[in-house]
Design an enzyme around this catalytic site. Structure first.
Site, PDB file in Angstrom:
ATOM      1  N   HIS A 151      -4.053   3.387   8.412  1.00  0.00           N
ATOM      2  CA  HIS A 151      -2.770   2.882   8.919  1.00  0.00           C
ATOM      3  C   HIS A 151      -1.790   4.035   9.138  1.00  0.00           C
ATOM      4  O   HIS A 151      -1.712   4.944   8.326  1.00  0.00           O
ATOM      5  CB  HIS A 151      -2.125   1.926   7.903  1.00  0.00           C
ATOM      6  CG  HIS A 151      -2.778   0.574   7.850  1.00  0.00           C
ATOM      7  ND1 HIS A 151      -2.687  -0.226   6.737  1.00  0.00           N
ATOM      8  CD2 HIS A 151      -3.515  -0.100   8.747  1.00  0.00           C
ATOM      9  CE1 HIS A 151      -3.358  -1.350   6.970  1.00  0.00           C
ATOM     10  NE2 HIS A 151      -3.873  -1.292   8.180  1.00  0.00           N
TER      11      HIS A 151
ATOM     12  N   GLU B 190       0.851  -1.189   0.000  1.00  0.00           N
ATOM     13  CA  GLU B 190       0.000   0.000   0.000  1.00  0.00           C
ATOM     14  C   GLU B 190       0.883   1.233   0.000  1.00  0.00           C
ATOM     15  O   GLU B 190       2.110   1.128   0.107  1.00  0.00           O
ATOM     16  CB  GLU B 190      -0.966  -0.016   1.190  1.00  0.00           C
ATOM     17  CG  GLU B 190      -0.297  -0.007   2.555  1.00  0.00           C
ATOM     18  CD  GLU B 190      -1.268  -0.259   3.713  1.00  0.00           C
ATOM     19  OE1 GLU B 190      -2.207  -1.049   3.540  1.00  0.00           O
ATOM     20  OE2 GLU B 190      -1.070   0.320   4.782  1.00  0.00           O
TER      21      GLU B 190
END
Lengths: 292, 387
Positions: free
Chosen positions: A250, A211
């Site tokens: 995150h 990611e």
């Protein structure tokens, strides 16, 4: 065959007596994981489900129950201490589920671990599961997994479940699935996990789920180019539609410069020979077709 | 979490860094009073959570107190639009009025936690006062780095090395190194994730002063810094982002029209990517979290419904721990009487799936069920074509 966990894994649960610890310990036991002990300071002498002894210290759990791996469900303020305690007691695999550990604490933890013969997975991760070994050291839903020969390495939790779900439905079983964690600073990165998959005769190919943020995907690409990983790699990088400068859930998922962009990571992985999965909706199909 | 410039400077000053003399003003009269006290040319600086202020007119020179008052009148209560904000800008509620200094040189000083080095890294550059991202892109050799040993911390010799490698005279190296050590101490004591002094200036009279200051605090460390957590200025956020943030929901406003509700950050990003790849456009990032209790889900859904740009909604929840009936209850709870009708595509997986779907069916809302992410995207496209 598998990496990191197998039938010889003798698992200790740090924070077993908490709500999350109890729930997932029951799930892990039901799956077949050999949970040999729990550790919670001040709760020594208790038993979980009348069979798993709880100790005050990790050292005691190692000495008396022969624990060789640990999973951590301890809240963020105390989790660094739990990791260090496990490493100091000689645990070889530490899986830290806890989310929200301060980054500067992780700097110290990683510094301490560098001198030790130990692998840390996480923090802020779903853990590790090997369906063929019936060994689950984590919080992932058990039933989506099926034994097989494809490894999964991912920075995400639920997206890993989605990937595994698609693989299983496409008839592609998994050797081991590893969630390395969504924080900027984690123990094992993609490089270490790929190296283990390279040496695992039970793994034919790997699905890597990256990611935005950081350089972990580029490090993986460099590792492949240097010959460290030679098996087929399928890669998905989440966050192509993410705006710069905003933390996407995150702590590690934030675009702070060119290298952090999904497009930079995809380019690096493609350049290293990885097959790029075109959409998160086509993970299973792409891998199945790629595996012939 | 960002800190305002004036808050950052107060911390730096506490740790021995030199900052310009000045004061904070919430009214034009206060700005004038600060300028009078400074008795000389001064600078009026808008206090907002965004860089690029100078080019956007957010930093203004004033020769006299009356001029400082005029600048403050123009800035206070306005919205500043910079290259780092959206077109709606950010509100200016306070200005910092500081003495104008005679600057000899401008340097850059920064501290980050570097994922590659797995440690704290102190960076310095003689190309201060400019866009450091651009310097990093075009002249990376101008940014010097020293990796810090976490046990002993940043050392003065590393600071002197950076100073000398920047081409500064050895006579300045010691005092510059002391400033770097001070900044490092703030960084550690306050659990920062980023510290930037751009520029750090050397004045004509040889002082080293932090002309600007930007400290970000690690959100994950706020549990041990209640004083800093209380400084968060919600006025600087998009109102929906502020509401989500106060409810502990990870939400980022985007400019599309498909409202999205997901669990897990990676899953949320991947869903947005799939929407975008299909030619549609996500209105937001939203991660309700792993456990997803009904009240949180209701708050999250309420935020989507409140966004006027949202024309349709995709719910994509992969329940590992979360139960599908809890998710359904939370979503339906957000549809109070009088709530606008909005078509939804719902993809749920996990425990109690049938109970969850039954709740949706019984609700009478316009809901299309999808078994997979692929189906969900197709259903969204059909909705969008029909609308």
């Amino acid at each position: 065959m598998s990496i990191l966990v197998n039938r010889n894994t003798r698992l200790l649960v740090q924070g077993l007596t908490g709500h999350q610890g109890q729930y997932h310990t029951a799930q892990m036991l039901a799956y077949g994981t050999n949970v040999v002990a729990g550790a919670t300071p001040g709760r020594g002498g208790q038993r979980f489900q009348d069979r798993v002894p709880v100790y005050d210290e990790v050292e005691e759990a190692v000495a008396k129950a022969g624990a060789n791996a640990s999973i951590i469900f301890v809240p963020a303020p105390s989790a660094p201490d739990a990791i260090l305690e496990a490493a100091d007691a000689g645990i070889k695999l530490i899986v830290c589920i806890t989310e929200g550990i301060p980054a500067l604490d992780m700097v110290k933890v990683l510094h301490f671990l560098r001198e030790k013969d130990v692998t840390l997975i996480g923090p802020n991760c779903p853990g590790v599961i090997s369906p063929g070994e019936r060994c689950r050291v984590g919080i992932m839903p058990s039933d989506i997994h099926t034994p097989g020969r494809v490894g999964v390495a991912s920075r995400s939790g639920t997206l890993t479940y989605e990937a595994v779900y698609q693989l299983t439905r496409a008839g592609v079983g998994q050797s081991t699935c590893v969630g390395i964690g969504g924080d900027p600073l984690v123990g094992a990165n993609f490089v270490e996990v790929l190296a283990l998959f390279e040496d695992d005769p039970g793994t034919d190919a790997v699905v890597l789920i990256g990611e935005i943020g950081g350089v972990k995907e580029q490090q993986a690409a460099d590792f492949i180019k240097a010959g460290g990983f030679t098996k087929p790699l399928f890669a998905l990088v989440a966050g192509q539609s993410a705006p710069p400068g905003k933390r996407m859930g995150h702590a590690g998922a934030i675009i702070t410069g060119t290298a952090a962009l999904a497009s930079s990571k995809i380019a690096a992985l493609r350049d290293a020979g990885a097959a790029i999965i075109p959409s998160p909706a086509s993970i299973g199909e792409t891998v199945k077709r790629g595996m012939g | 979490m960002k800190l305002h410039e004036y808050q950052s400077k107060a911390l730096l000053s506490m740790y021995g860094m030199l900052v310009p003399r000045g004061g904070l003003a919430a009214t034009p009269q206060e700005a004038r009073q600060v300028a009078e006290r400074l008795a000389g040319p001064c600078v009026v600086k808008a206090q907002v959570y965004a860089g690029g202020r100078a080019r956007a007119g957010g930093i203004r020179m004033a020769g006299a107190p009356q001029e400082a008052e005029q600048h403050a009148t123009a800035l206070l209560g306005s919205r500043l639009v910079t290259s780092q904000t959206g077109p709606e800008g950010v509100p200016v509620h306070r200005v910092l009025v500081e003495e104008a200094l005679e600057v000899e040189r401008e340097l850059y000083l920064g501290i980050v936690i570097d994922g590659g080095a797995e440690s704290v890294v102190v960076m310095a550059s003689r190309a201060g006062g400019t866009d450091i991202e651009a310097v990093a892109r075009e002249h990376p050799e101008l940014i010097l780095r020293q990796v810090v040993d976490p046990v002993v911390g940043f050392q003065a010799f590393q600071g002197r090395r950076l100073a000398i490698d920047m081409g500064l005279p050895a006579s300045l190296a010691r005092s510059l190194a002391a400033q770097m050590v001070a900044l490092y101490e703030v960084f550690i004591a306050k659990d920062c994730s980023l510290a930037e002094i751009n520029p750090l200036v050397i004045t004509r009279d040889g002082r080293i002063v932090a002309l600007d200051a930007k400290l970000n605090v690690d959100d994950d460390a706020l549990f041990r810094h209640e004083d800093l957590a209380a400084l968060r200025d919600w006025s600087q956020f998009d109102p929906l982002e502020a509401r989500a943030g106060q409810a502990g929901i990870a939400y980022v406003k985007l400019d599309g029209d498909v409202g999205c509700l997901m669990n897990g950050a990676g899953m949320a990003m991947a869903t947005m990517d799939a929407i975008q790849a299909s030619g549609l456009s996500p209105a937001n990032f939203l991660d309700v979290g792993g456990a997803a209790d009904p009240n949180r889900v209701a708050t999250a859904m309420g935020i989507l419904l409140e966004d006027p740009a949202v024309k349709r909604v995709l719910v994509n929840v992969f329940g590992g721990i979360a139960r599908c009936d809890d998710i359904a209850r939370g979503i339906l709870q957000a549809f109070q009487p009088g709530q606008r009708a909005i078509p939804m595509v719902v993809r749920l997986l996990g425990a109690n799936l049938q109970e969850g779907l039954a709740l949706f069916r019984a609700s009478g809302l316009n809901v299309t069920f999808a078994a997979s992410l692929l189906d969900a995207i197709q259903a969204l496209r059909e909705l969008s074509n029909a609308q």
